[in-house]
Design an enzyme around this catalytic site. Sequence first.
Site, PDB file in Angstrom:
ATOM      1  N   HIS A 191       0.862  -1.244   0.166  1.00  0.00           N
ATOM      2  CA  HIS A 191       0.093  -0.072   0.046  1.00  0.00           C
ATOM      3  C   HIS A 191       0.984   1.286  -0.004  1.00  0.00           C
ATOM      4  O   HIS A 191       0.362   2.485   0.275  1.00  0.00           O
ATOM      5  CB  HIS A 191      -0.940  -0.108   1.254  1.00  0.00           C
ATOM      6  CG  HIS A 191      -2.021  -1.008   1.014  1.00  0.00           C
ATOM      7  ND1 HIS A 191      -2.880  -1.483   2.031  1.00  0.00           N
ATOM      8  CD2 HIS A 191      -2.485  -1.502   0.162  1.00  0.00           C
ATOM      9  CE1 HIS A 191      -3.907  -2.329   1.513  1.00  0.00           C
ATOM     10  NE2 HIS A 191      -3.603  -2.634   0.348  1.00  0.00           N
ATOM     11  N   GLY A 230      -1.976  -8.877  12.685  1.00  0.00           N
ATOM     12  CA  GLY A 230      -2.324  -7.542  13.129  1.00  0.00           C
ATOM     13  C   GLY A 230      -3.078  -6.787  11.964  1.00  0.00           C
ATOM     14  O   GLY A 230      -3.015  -5.371  11.680  1.00  0.00           O
ATOM     15  N   SER A 235      -7.120  -6.721  10.127  1.00  0.00           N
ATOM     16  CA  SER A 235      -8.711  -7.043  10.225  1.00  0.00           C
ATOM     17  C   SER A 235      -9.171  -7.821   9.075  1.00  0.00           C
ATOM     18  O   SER A 235     -10.143  -8.603   9.104  1.00  0.00           O
ATOM     19  CB  SER A 235      -9.518  -5.749  10.309  1.00  0.00           C
ATOM     20  OG  SER A 235      -9.279  -4.820   9.251  1.00  0.00           O
TER      21      SER A 235
HETATM   22  C1  BJW Z   1      -3.592  -5.657  17.101  1.00  0.00           C
HETATM   23  C2  BJW Z   1      -3.169  -4.878  18.019  1.00  0.00           C
HETATM   24  C3  BJW Z   1      -2.094  -5.059  18.582  1.00  0.00           C
HETATM   25  C4  BJW Z   1      -4.809  -3.801  17.124  1.00  0.00           C
HETATM   26  N1  BJW Z   1      -1.417  -6.446  18.351  1.00  0.00           N
HETATM   27  N2  BJW Z   1      -2.984  -6.996  16.627  1.00  0.00           N
HETATM   28  C5  BJW Z   1     -16.054  -5.130  -2.670  1.00  0.00           C
HETATM   29  C6  BJW Z   1     -15.696  -6.573  -2.389  1.00  0.00           C
HETATM   30  C7  BJW Z   1     -14.230  -6.765  -2.462  1.00  0.00           C
HETATM   31  C8  BJW Z   1     -13.383  -5.887  -2.733  1.00  0.00           C
HETATM   32  C9  BJW Z   1     -13.846  -4.552  -2.954  1.00  0.00           C
HETATM   33  C10 BJW Z   1     -15.135  -4.373  -2.930  1.00  0.00           C
HETATM   34  N3  BJW Z   1     -15.198  -2.878  -3.283  1.00  0.00           N
HETATM   35  C11 BJW Z   1     -13.805  -2.458  -3.346  1.00  0.00           C
HETATM   36  C12 BJW Z   1     -12.942  -3.401  -3.255  1.00  0.00           C
HETATM   37  C13 BJW Z   1     -11.825  -3.156  -3.463  1.00  0.00           C
HETATM   38  C14 BJW Z   1     -11.154  -2.415  -2.279  1.00  0.00           C
HETATM   39  C15 BJW Z   1     -11.443  -3.132  -0.841  1.00  0.00           C
HETATM   40  O1  BJW Z   1     -11.060  -4.033  -0.460  1.00  0.00           O
HETATM   41  N4  BJW Z   1     -12.654  -2.488  -0.413  1.00  0.00           N
HETATM   42  C16 BJW Z   1     -12.921  -2.932   1.007  1.00  0.00           C
HETATM   43  C17 BJW Z   1     -13.616  -1.712   1.505  1.00  0.00           C
HETATM   44  C18 BJW Z   1     -13.932  -3.932   0.714  1.00  0.00           C
HETATM   45  N5  BJW Z   1      -9.702  -2.646  -2.231  1.00  0.00           N
HETATM   46  C19 BJW Z   1      -8.986  -1.583  -3.089  1.00  0.00           C
HETATM   47  O2  BJW Z   1      -9.616  -0.815  -3.673  1.00  0.00           O
HETATM   48  C20 BJW Z   1      -7.682  -1.981  -3.023  1.00  0.00           C
HETATM   49  N6  BJW Z   1      -7.111  -2.059  -4.623  1.00  0.00           N
HETATM   50  C21 BJW Z   1      -7.835  -2.947  -5.431  1.00  0.00           C
HETATM   51  O3  BJW Z   1      -8.678  -3.979  -5.099  1.00  0.00           O
HETATM   52  O4  BJW Z   1      -7.303  -3.030  -6.760  1.00  0.00           O
HETATM   53  C22 BJW Z   1      -8.082  -3.930  -7.653  1.00  0.00           C
HETATM   54  C23 BJW Z   1      -7.061  -5.339  -7.636  1.00  0.00           C
HETATM   55  C24 BJW Z   1      -7.951  -6.489  -8.067  1.00  0.00           C
HETATM   56  C25 BJW Z   1      -7.316  -7.701  -7.925  1.00  0.00           C
HETATM   57  C26 BJW Z   1      -6.058  -7.752  -7.436  1.00  0.00           C
HETATM   58  C27 BJW Z   1      -5.382  -6.743  -7.378  1.00  0.00           C
HETATM   59  C28 BJW Z   1      -5.943  -5.513  -7.401  1.00  0.00           C
HETATM   60  C29 BJW Z   1      -6.711  -0.913  -2.836  1.00  0.00           C
HETATM   61  C30 BJW Z   1      -6.721  -0.786  -1.274  1.00  0.00           C
HETATM   62  C31 BJW Z   1      -6.154   0.431  -0.628  1.00  0.00           C
HETATM   63  C32 BJW Z   1      -6.201   0.480   0.917  1.00  0.00           C
HETATM   64  N7  BJW Z   1      -5.596   1.717   1.352  1.00  0.00           N
HETATM   65  C33 BJW Z   1      -5.555   1.945   2.811  1.00  0.00           C
HETATM   66  C34 BJW Z   1      -5.383   3.601   3.052  1.00  0.00           C
HETATM   67  C35 BJW Z   1      -4.082   3.899   2.248  1.00  0.00           C
HETATM   68  C36 BJW Z   1      -2.697   3.870   2.953  1.00  0.00           C
HETATM   69  C37 BJW Z   1      -2.804   4.642   4.401  1.00  0.00           C
HETATM   70  O5  BJW Z   1      -3.249   5.697   4.446  1.00  0.00           O
HETATM   71  O6  BJW Z   1      -2.345   4.353   5.385  1.00  0.00           O
HETATM   72  O7  BJW Z   1      -4.688   1.205   3.267  1.00  0.00           O
HETATM   73  S1  BJW Z   1      -7.029   1.531   3.761  1.00  0.00           S
HETATM   74  C38 BJW Z   1      -6.316   0.964   5.278  1.00  0.00           C
HETATM   75  O8  BJW Z   1      -6.781  -0.319   5.342  1.00  0.00           O
HETATM   76  C39 BJW Z   1      -4.902   0.829   4.860  1.00  0.00           C
HETATM   77  C40 BJW Z   1      -4.462  -0.523   5.361  1.00  0.00           C
HETATM   78  O9  BJW Z   1      -3.368  -0.612   4.714  1.00  0.00           O
HETATM   79  C41 BJW Z   1      -5.901  -1.369   4.903  1.00  0.00           C
HETATM   80  C42 BJW Z   1      -5.710  -2.465   5.896  1.00  0.00           C
HETATM   81  O10 BJW Z   1      -6.027  -2.194   7.272  1.00  0.00           O
HETATM   82  P1  BJW Z   1      -5.411  -3.044   8.372  1.00  0.00           P
HETATM   83  O11 BJW Z   1      -3.999  -3.068   8.459  1.00  0.00           O
HETATM   84  O12 BJW Z   1      -5.781  -4.333   8.441  1.00  0.00           O
HETATM   85  O13 BJW Z   1      -5.901  -2.256   9.625  1.00  0.00           O
HETATM   86  P2  BJW Z   1      -7.232  -2.349  10.529  1.00  0.00           P
HETATM   87  O14 BJW Z   1      -7.428  -1.338  11.591  1.00  0.00           O
HETATM   88  O15 BJW Z   1      -8.644  -2.615   9.590  1.00  0.00           O
HETATM   89  O16 BJW Z   1      -6.914  -3.520  11.412  1.00  0.00           O
HETATM   90  C43 BJW Z   1      -6.074  -3.568  12.558  1.00  0.00           C
HETATM   91  C44 BJW Z   1      -6.029  -4.959  13.116  1.00  0.00           C
HETATM   92  O17 BJW Z   1      -5.050  -5.181  13.966  1.00  0.00           O
HETATM   93  C45 BJW Z   1      -7.412  -5.380  14.112  1.00  0.00           C
HETATM   94  O18 BJW Z   1      -7.589  -6.671  13.563  1.00  0.00           O
HETATM   95  C46 BJW Z   1      -6.936  -5.315  15.470  1.00  0.00           C
HETATM   96  O19 BJW Z   1      -7.750  -6.422  16.132  1.00  0.00           O
HETATM   97  C47 BJW Z   1      -5.640  -5.736  15.137  1.00  0.00           C
HETATM   98  N8  BJW Z   1      -4.676  -5.202  16.464  1.00  0.00           N
HETATM   99  N9  BJW Z   1      -4.153  -3.864  17.978  1.00  0.00           N
HETATM  100  C48 BJW Z   1      -2.079  -7.127  17.413  1.00  0.00           C
HETATM  101  N10 BJW Z   1      -1.483  -4.474  19.702  1.00  0.00           N
END
Ligand code: BJW
Length: 255
Positions: free
Chosen positions: A115, A182, A184
């Site tokens: 990302h 870590g 979701s």
């Molecule tokens: C702990 C802890 C501790 C807490 N110890 N654990 C419908 C269906 C399917 C897909 C889609 C759909 N509609 C749209 C889409 C695609 C879309 C998508 O997935 N949307 C969803 C909302 C459904 N995805 C995209 O658009 C991506 N691109 C794409 O799909 O291109 C086409 C493609 C197709 C096929 C192959 C390849 C490509 C792009 C996604 C871009 C995400 N960008 C972000 C922000 C930008 C960067 C930034 O500003 O930082 O990236 S969003 C945000 O979420 C960020 C993160 O990297 C990402 C994931 O979040 P993460 O890391 O999982 O954080 P959290 O907060 O969700 O979870 C934290 C976890 O830690 C929790 O479980 C806690 O319990 C745990 N935790 N403390 C251990 N101490």
Amino acid sequence: MDATLPQDGRIVILTGAGISRESGLSTFRDADGIWSKVRIEDVATPQAFARDPARVHEFYNARRARLLAGGIAPNPAHRALARLEAEWPGEVLLVTQNIDDLHERAGSRELVHMHGEILKGRCAACDRVGAWPKTMSLESVCPGCGAAGHMRVHVVWFGEMPFEMERIYGALARCDLFISIGTSGGVYPAAGFVQEARFSAGARTVELNLERSHGADLFDAGRYGPASEIVPAYVEALLESASVRPRAMTSRRQS
Ligand code: BJW
């Protein structure tokens, strides 16, 4: 630990915001997470940037400043993964969704920022990507082509293609162990990696998280607790399993 993992097995690790939380950086979807304070539609889509670039710059400038502030440093979970890469006899690829640089600071080298990276900037005029450890604005000038007003933070917003997908899917297709830490599992394509590893490669899949994620049932096993505790313990056990098992008893790959 896992008697079926070859001693020189290939490991793919996926990390998310949870691994950096104990370093002082926010997650996204926890109750106090980033998306509880700002709307995705306002800061994390190409449309948001086209509509109000100053607002998007402001969002990332604040997060960049926080990352570079004193006191933000890798925690024992980041360091444990760097140790695993250094000491594991087989291949280790670390794929992070995080845009911070804490894995690098901990010593990880085989690392994909799928990302993007908040400490890099990209010029929409010439496509140059380079270090950008400072504030970015509408007036920022590209150090490559000299154009002003075309710089954006080098991160992947919703609707954009994550980086190095070919390398990631290649590694997933031949891994023996997939570890998710870590995250979701709420954002694709990263959320689908566990199924890719499991069904394409027949890999063992393990979730290490504070609590069971929505996709927890897709994993063969899970360990739950703060990353700074469970990741070092898991790595220690993995390295121990590699060093104590006689090589003749492990299923060695032919190629
Ligand atoms: C702990 C802890 C501790 C807490 N110890 N654990 C419908 C269906 C399917 C897909 C889609 C759909 N509609 C749209 C889409 C695609 C879309 C998508 O997935 N949307 C969803 C909302 C459904 N995805 C995209 O658009 C991506 N691109 C794409 O799909 O291109 C086409 C493609 C197709 C096929 C192959 C390849 C490509 C792009 C996604 C871009 C995400 N960008 C972000 C922000 C930008 C960067 C930034 O500003 O930082 O990236 S969003 C945000 O979420 C960020 C993160 O990297 C990402 C994931 O979040 P993460 O890391 O999982 O954080 P959290 O907060 O969700 O979870 C934290 C976890 O830690 C929790 O479980 C806690 O319990 C745990 N935790 N403390 C251990 N101490």
